[in-house]
Design a protein around this motif. Structure first.
Motif, PDB file in Angstrom:
ATOM      1  N   PRO A   1     -14.078  -1.145  22.351  1.00  0.00           N
ATOM      2  CA  PRO A   1     -15.504  -1.671  22.744  1.00  0.00           C
ATOM      3  C   PRO A   1     -15.860  -2.106  23.511  1.00  0.00           C
ATOM      4  O   PRO A   1     -16.632  -3.490  23.734  1.00  0.00           O
ATOM      5  CB  PRO A   1     -14.823  -2.900  21.055  1.00  0.00           C
ATOM      6  N   PHE A   2     -16.208  -1.414  24.685  1.00  0.00           N
ATOM      7  CA  PHE A   2     -16.475  -2.452  25.914  1.00  0.00           C
ATOM      8  C   PHE A   2     -18.366  -1.527  26.229  1.00  0.00           C
ATOM      9  O   PHE A   2     -17.559   0.103  26.845  1.00  0.00           O
ATOM     10  CB  PHE A   2     -16.076  -2.165  27.103  1.00  0.00           C
ATOM     11  N   GLY A   3     -19.512  -2.110  26.128  1.00  0.00           N
ATOM     12  CA  GLY A   3     -20.110  -0.965  26.132  1.00  0.00           C
ATOM     13  C   GLY A   3     -21.131  -1.122  27.513  1.00  0.00           C
ATOM     14  O   GLY A   3     -21.305  -1.688  28.277  1.00  0.00           O
ATOM     15  N   VAL A   4     -21.368   0.448  27.805  1.00  0.00           N
ATOM     16  CA  VAL A   4     -21.818   0.826  29.683  1.00  0.00           C
ATOM     17  C   VAL A   4     -23.305   0.854  29.530  1.00  0.00           C
ATOM     18  O   VAL A   4     -23.627   2.104  28.554  1.00  0.00           O
ATOM     19  CB  VAL A   4     -20.709   2.292  29.936  1.00  0.00           C
ATOM     20  N   VAL A   5     -23.942   0.633  30.098  1.00  0.00           N
ATOM     21  CA  VAL A   5     -24.986   0.826  30.008  1.00  0.00           C
ATOM     22  C   VAL A   5     -24.654   1.942  32.095  1.00  0.00           C
ATOM     23  O   VAL A   5     -24.840   0.995  33.043  1.00  0.00           O
ATOM     24  CB  VAL A   5     -26.310  -0.501  30.690  1.00  0.00           C
ATOM     25  N   TRP A   6     -25.838   2.561  31.537  1.00  0.00           N
ATOM     26  CA  TRP A   6     -24.948   3.786  32.943  1.00  0.00           C
ATOM     27  C   TRP A   6     -25.583   3.313  33.637  1.00  0.00           C
ATOM     28  O   TRP A   6     -26.818   3.672  34.092  1.00  0.00           O
ATOM     29  CB  TRP A   6     -24.916   5.381  32.693  1.00  0.00           C
ATOM     30  N   LYS A   7     -24.644   3.391  35.127  1.00  0.00           N
ATOM     31  CA  LYS A   7     -25.690   3.259  36.252  1.00  0.00           C
ATOM     32  C   LYS A   7     -24.844   4.651  36.972  1.00  0.00           C
ATOM     33  O   LYS A   7     -23.814   5.336  37.231  1.00  0.00           O
ATOM     34  CB  LYS A   7     -24.892   1.710  37.244  1.00  0.00           C
ATOM     35  N   PRO A   8     -25.414   4.923  38.196  1.00  0.00           N
ATOM     36  CA  PRO A   8     -25.455   6.633  39.277  1.00  0.00           C
ATOM     37  C   PRO A   8     -23.968   5.436  39.836  1.00  0.00           C
ATOM     38  O   PRO A   8     -23.097   6.788  40.449  1.00  0.00           O
ATOM     39  CB  PRO A   8     -26.332   6.208  40.279  1.00  0.00           C
ATOM     40  N   GLU A   9     -23.565   4.551  40.397  1.00  0.00           N
ATOM     41  CA  GLU A   9     -22.314   4.363  40.584  1.00  0.00           C
ATOM     42  C   GLU A   9     -20.800   4.270  40.232  1.00  0.00           C
ATOM     43  O   GLU A   9     -20.011   4.864  40.191  1.00  0.00           O
ATOM     44  CB  GLU A   9     -22.441   2.954  41.386  1.00  0.00           C
ATOM     45  N   PHE A  10     -21.520   4.309  38.568  1.00  0.00           N
ATOM     46  CA  PHE A  10     -20.103   4.993  37.581  1.00  0.00           C
ATOM     47  C   PHE A  10     -19.298   6.254  37.538  1.00  0.00           C
ATOM     48  O   PHE A  10     -18.307   6.032  37.407  1.00  0.00           O
ATOM     49  CB  PHE A  10     -20.711   4.450  36.366  1.00  0.00           C
ATOM     50  N   GLU A  11     -20.612   7.076  38.292  1.00  0.00           N
ATOM     51  CA  GLU A  11     -20.455   8.942  38.771  1.00  0.00           C
ATOM     52  C   GLU A  11     -19.006   8.336  39.114  1.00  0.00           C
ATOM     53  O   GLU A  11     -18.360   8.150  40.291  1.00  0.00           O
ATOM     54  CB  GLU A  11     -21.350   8.797  39.531  1.00  0.00           C
ATOM     55  N   PRO A  12     -17.746   9.612  38.790  1.00  0.00           N
ATOM     56  CA  PRO A  12     -16.769   9.661  39.146  1.00  0.00           C
ATOM     57  C   PRO A  12     -16.583  10.205  39.971  1.00  0.00           C
ATOM     58  O   PRO A  12     -17.305  11.783  40.511  1.00  0.00           O
ATOM     59  CB  PRO A  12     -15.800  10.132  38.139  1.00  0.00           C
ATOM     60  N   PRO A  13     -15.884   9.834  41.039  1.00  0.00           N
ATOM     61  CA  PRO A  13     -16.105  10.456  42.908  1.00  0.00           C
ATOM     62  C   PRO A  13     -15.291  11.733  41.953  1.00  0.00           C
ATOM     63  O   PRO A  13     -14.131  11.423  41.799  1.00  0.00           O
ATOM     64  CB  PRO A  13     -15.790   9.703  43.770  1.00  0.00           C
ATOM     65  N   GLU A  14     -15.358  13.105  43.028  1.00  0.00           N
ATOM     66  CA  GLU A  14     -14.775  14.145  43.035  1.00  0.00           C
ATOM     67  C   GLU A  14     -14.789  14.794  44.593  1.00  0.00           C
ATOM     68  O   GLU A  14     -15.655  14.521  45.231  1.00  0.00           O
ATOM     69  CB  GLU A  14     -15.319  15.362  42.226  1.00  0.00           C
ATOM     70  N   GLY A  15     -13.418  15.549  45.096  1.00  0.00           N
ATOM     71  CA  GLY A  15     -13.543  15.820  45.933  1.00  0.00           C
ATOM     72  C   GLY A  15     -12.864  14.858  47.075  1.00  0.00           C
ATOM     73  O   GLY A  15     -12.144  14.221  46.851  1.00  0.00           O
ATOM     74  N   GLN A  16     -12.131  16.211  48.187  1.00  0.00           N
ATOM     75  CA  GLN A  16     -11.688  15.345  49.475  1.00  0.00           C
ATOM     76  C   GLN A  16     -12.231  14.472  49.835  1.00  0.00           C
ATOM     77  O   GLN A  16     -13.146  14.396  49.855  1.00  0.00           O
ATOM     78  CB  GLN A  16     -11.667  16.343  50.356  1.00  0.00           C
TER      79      GLN A  16
END
Ligand SMILES: [Zn+2]
Length: 333
Positions: free
Chosen positions: A153-168
């Motif tokens: 129960p932790f509400g997330v108001v989405w922000k671009p910086e939450f995007e999980p980083p992918e790649g080397q």
């Protein structure tokens, strides 16, 4: 790897042709025996051919399904890799090299795999068909999940910086998902709220249980029904701390799970509800937008909670809503 979708070509008895029997033998009894024998052998061979084609079709179909499901996990971000993975997977599943093609469709989230094999025939050879092509295909699609069970129960108001980083070389960034009076919260979180949610009930005990074991009902995107999902006002430091620490302690892995190494299904890996807004004054209902996946790291004495957003696949029906990291894969045909 050897392609093993094949069939033993041990049907040498078919090299007996009817005319060999007729030319070498005289006598009506022998002719009747010969004709009967040829007919029986023919029926047997027909059964073998049909079985061979069926077996090949099933094997190709299974390989196509497995390849599509392997490839789709790279979508939508890495279409070229998705095709490579699918083709390699089909070959690992016994398809001959050259017998598989994978293609990402125009929607960017569907991969189509076609597997094929040229099959040598037994009986049909007598009729002039020495081989035939058998084909199978499969399509798999990736999408965000429509609903989730056991959310925390932790509400997330989405922000671009939450995007999980992918790649080397991309470093995961520690994020805060539950605030306290001593941590800076965004303007999108209303006064007296710290991103705690009331799921299926209100109060500290319910909230703490929801952290510890997850909300024991399914939440679906679009849910706004008051008393099911609403803000839980107040800092709730005590229940937050107990809930998170109890949950962290349930990780039995060695070393304990963190962003660098975690086991799928570990209690430290949680699904969080992404909500439209937490700008509520006191208690108010919130609209569920989607689901984010998160690895819990720690909670401090003030009740602030940190961890990392990740991408995660789970079971569930697909939606066409925005992607916050929790996805599902589905075979389309
Ligand atoms: Zn663990």
């Amino acid at each position: 790897m050897k392609c093993y979708i094949a069939f033993p070509e041990g049907v040498d008895f078919l090299k007996w042709k009817a005319r060999d029997v007729f030319s070498q033998q005289k006598g009506s009894v022998l002719i009747i025996v010969a004709v009967t024998l040829v007919a029986l052998l023919g029926i047997a061979a027909l059964v073998v051919d049909a079985g061979l084609l069926y077996y090949t079709k099933v094997a190709l179909s299974n390989a196509a399904d497995a390849a599509a499901l392997a490839g789709v996990q790279k979508l939508p971000k890495y279409p070229a890799e998705a095709q490579d993975v699918a083709e390699a997977y089909a070959i690992d599943n016994g398809v001959c090299e050259g017998g598989v093609t994978a293609e990402v469709l125009a929607d960017g989230s569907t991969i189509k795999v076609i597997t094929s094999k040229t099959v040598s025939l037994g009986f049909a050879r007598v009729l002039g068909f020495s081989s035939t092509d058998v084909k199978a295909s499969a399509k798999a699609r990736v999408g965000t999940v429509k609903s989730a069970f056991g959310v925390v129960p932790f509400g997330v108001v989405w922000k671009p910086e939450f995007e999980p980083p992918e790649g080397q070389g991309m470093e995961p960034i520690l994020q805060i998902v539950k605030y306290s009076p001593h941590t800076k919260k965004g303007d999108d979180i209303g006064p007296g709220n710290f991103a705690a949610l009331a799921l299926g009930g209100t109060g500290g005990r319910n909230y703490q249980d929801n952290i510890e074991i997850g909300y024991q009902m399914t939440l679906e995107i679009g849910d706004t029904i008051p008393t099911i999902i609403e803000t839980e006002p107040g800092n709730m430091a005590g229940p937050t701390k107990k809930g998170v620490n109890n949950r962290l302690a349930k990780c039995q892995h060695d070393p304990p799970c963190t962003i660098d190494h975690y086991v799928k299904g570990c209690p430290r890996v949680v699904i969080l509800p992404v909500v439209k807004s937490l700008f509520a004054s006191g208690r108010d209902d919130v609209e569920l937008r989607g689901f984010a996946a998160f690895i819990l790291k720690e909670v401090d004495d003030d009740g602030s909670v940190w961890g990392w957003f990740i991408r995660m696949a789970t079971e569930g029906d697909l939606s066409n809503k925005d992607d916050y990291g929790v996805v599902s894969y589905r075979l389309e045909e």
